[in-house]
Each structure stands twice: as C-alpha cells, then as structure tokens.
Scaffold this motif. Structure first.
Motif, PDB file in Angstrom:
ATOM      1  N   PRO A 257       0.798  -1.229   0.000  1.00  0.00           N
ATOM      2  CA  PRO A 257       0.000   0.000   0.000  1.00  0.00           C
ATOM      3  C   PRO A 257       0.831   1.279   0.000  1.00  0.00           C
ATOM      4  O   PRO A 257       0.270   2.374   0.022  1.00  0.00           O
TER       5      PRO A 257
ATOM      6  N   SER B 200      -9.623  -1.437  -3.327  1.00  0.00           N
ATOM      7  CA  SER B 200      -9.383  -0.419  -2.301  1.00  0.00           C
ATOM      8  C   SER B 200      -7.907  -0.048  -2.209  1.00  0.00           C
ATOM      9  O   SER B 200      -7.564   1.114  -1.989  1.00  0.00           O
ATOM     10  N   THR B 201      -7.018  -1.036  -2.387  1.00  0.00           N
ATOM     11  CA  THR B 201      -5.581  -0.759  -2.337  1.00  0.00           C
ATOM     12  C   THR B 201      -5.074  -0.225  -3.665  1.00  0.00           C
ATOM     13  O   THR B 201      -4.323   0.755  -3.725  1.00  0.00           O
TER      14      THR B 201
ATOM     15  N   ARG C 100      -5.062   3.567  -5.116  1.00  0.00           N
ATOM     16  CA  ARG C 100      -3.987   4.537  -4.876  1.00  0.00           C
ATOM     17  C   ARG C 100      -3.149   4.755  -6.141  1.00  0.00           C
ATOM     18  O   ARG C 100      -2.544   5.806  -6.326  1.00  0.00           O
TER      19      ARG C 100
END
Length: 341
Positions: free
Chosen positions: A62, A84-85, A88
């Motif tokens: 992450p 979700s990760t 980024r």
C-alpha cells in the motif's frame, strides 16, 4: 604486587576488548540480517515502474509511489487484487499479476484503474469469468488469462473491451470456442485458444468476431475432430468425403506441416481435385502461410499453382498493414463463381 597489578590491570582490559569485538561482530551480523530481509521484501522502483515480483507477498503493497504506471506483482502468494488498495495507483497502465493464487477478480478493478492497457493474470486459479469483471475495462488492449482453470465464460463477458487487441485464453479447460453471441471485440487482432478441451467447432462459435480485424487464431493442441456437421454412425472418412462434396469452396492453408500430413497427401487433396474435375468446379482456394516452392507443392500434394485461377491463390502478408488487403482478396476468392469459364 606485580600479580595484583596484572590481575587488576590487564585482565579487565582484555575482557573489555573481547566484549567490544563480540559486540561489533553481533552488530555486523544483526545489521546484515536486517539489511538482507529489508532488500528481499522491498519493491524495486525505477522510472515509474514498480517491480514487486518474487517477494512472497500475500497482499498488494500500500506504500508505493502513487504515480507509477506499471506494477509487477507476479510470482507471489496473492489471493486478491483489492480495488481499495490499487485505487492509490490510478495512473497504472500495466498490471502483471501472474503466478499467484487469485480465484476471482474484484468487479471494480478497472473502475479504479481507468488507464489500464495491459492486464496479465496468467497461472492463477480463475475458473469462471463474470461479465462484471471487465465491464469498466474500456481502455484495455491486452488481456492474458492463460493457464488458469477457466471452464466457461459468461455470455458476452468481453462486451466492454472495445479496444482489446490481444486475448489469450490458452491452457484452460474451455470446451467450446464460443465466447459470446453478440458482436464484440471490434479491434481484436490475436485470439489464443490453444491447449483447451475443445473438440468441435460450430458454425456460430465465432459470431462475436464477425466485425473484428482478427488475423491470428490459435486453436492448436485441442483434440478437434475433423467432421463437420457429420451424421451419427458415419465414419470419419465418409464424413470428409460428404463434407467436401457439399462444400462450395475448399480451402487449404498450405504450410510445411500440411505437406507432411499423410491424410492430406493420400486422400483429402486427391478427393478435392476429383471433385473439381468431375463437376468442373474451380472450388479450391490455396492460402500460403509459408513460402512453399511449386516443385515441392507438386511433389508432396500433386498440386501446382498453374492449376488454379490467380485470385484463388493467396499469400499471407508479412506486413501487418497488408492484412486488410489480404482479407479483401479472400472475400473475392470466396465470392467467385465455381464454374470454370
């Protein structure tokens, strides 16, 4: 007194020196251990490319630079590619996640990676392909799904892949070459279906590709039967005869391998030529994938280029920009009259 000085002076000094060097040795070993561990678990970052392969990772890191455009997560122990990760890294254009243990994809993967062009998922545990997996992958040009456990695909699973040029589904467990019903994949150029469990091709298997620019289709290492619309109880030999007799055009894709095929040498070409002679039909089209000299063609198959109309002899182009012209010539050959003028 001398002994007392020796006892009180030299021995403590010697002990201090020994303790010091023991500490230095311990420190070197410890730092070496932590340095090695740190390097083994650290992704290599260079020119917006993050290489996190072969690190035994069980989760997507992450803390990588958020502006990377390529991420290599192959050869790890990943079971998921969580949106979700990965959100980024929304500048990603290439994602390598092969050689992991991923059984399914996050449906929002491409939604958080809108610029993704290349997605490599070879050697994972995918068994089915949901239509929702690629619904947001509108910029994807290359998709590698080889060596998974895919047995079937949802209907029109690739419907959103308007820019896809390469699709590799080889080395799976597909029993059908059909990938959908509606026209899809308008820009597809290469489709690999080799080493699956496909035993028969049906007339509508490639309906979805009717509007594509496909120039390479790999069906090798499937146990395809040679019958086409054969009746139950009809032998393979009789089925070939019947199919040739009913065919408006007979197409031979000429390669070095074809010249070595005993079936073609002893039967298929002979029967096709008999069909031409008996019914006065110019029905054979030769497509040369390789440069086969005329003497070898005559020697192995008893055929010569001069036996056919010029528009029925086609050569596969070396340059990709000539492929569209090849297809135009192919259409002309398919549409020409069989009757010898």
């Amino acid at each position: 007194m001398a002994e007392r000085r020796l006892s009180s002076g030299r021995f403590p000094t010697l002990q201090v020196k020994m303790d010091f060097w023991a500490f230095v040795l311990w420190l070197e070993v410890t730092l070496s251990y932590f340095d090695t561990t740190f390097c083994e678990n650290q992704c290599k970052i260079k020119d917006l490319v993050a290489d996190c392969s072969h690190l035994k990772l069980s989760a997507v890191p992450p803390d990588l630079p958020t502006n990377i455009t390529e991420l290599n997560l192959s050869h790890n122990q990943l079971k998921r590619l969580p949106s979700s990760t990965l959100s980024r890294y929304n500048q990603l254009q290439t994602l390598h996640a092969g050689y992991n243990d991923i059984p399914k994809l996050d449906e929002g993967l491409c939604k958080v990676l809108p610029l993704l062009n290349v997605l490599a998922l070879e050697h994972n545990q995918l068994s089915t392909l949901s239509v929702r997996y690629f619904s947001y992958c509108r910029n994807l040009t290359e998709l590698y799904l080889l060596s998974n456990r895919i047995k079937q695909t949802s209907e029109d699973v690739f419907g959103s892949l308007q820019e896809l040029k390469i699709l590799d589904l080889s080395h799976n467990k597909l029993v059908s070459a059909s990938l959908g019903v509606l026209q899809q994949l308008p820009k597809l150029q290469r489709l690999a279906l080799s080493a699956n469990k496909i035993v028969q091709l049906k007339s509508n298997d490639f309906a979805i590709l009717s509007n594509t620019t496909l120039y390479q289709l790999d069906l090798s290492f499937n146990k395809l039967t040679q019958e086409r619309d054969s009746e139950v109880g009809i032998s393979e030999l009789q089925s070939i005869v019947d199919n040739i007799s009913r065919s408006r055009k007979i197409i031979f894709v000429v390669t070095v391998e074809l010249l070595k095929d005993p079936w073609c040498r002893r039967f298929k070409v002979h029967h096709a030529m008999q069909q031409v002679i008996q019914q006065s039909r110019d029905s054979i089209i030769l497509i040369f994938l390789q440069d086969i000299p005329d003497y070898k063609l005559n020697q192995m198959l008893c055929l010569r280029r001069g036996m056919f109309k010029s528009h029925c002899i086609l050569n596969w182009p070396v340059q990709n920009d000539r492929i569209s012209a090849f297809y135009q010539k192919f259409k002309v050959a398919l549409g020409s009259s069989n009757r010898v003028q």
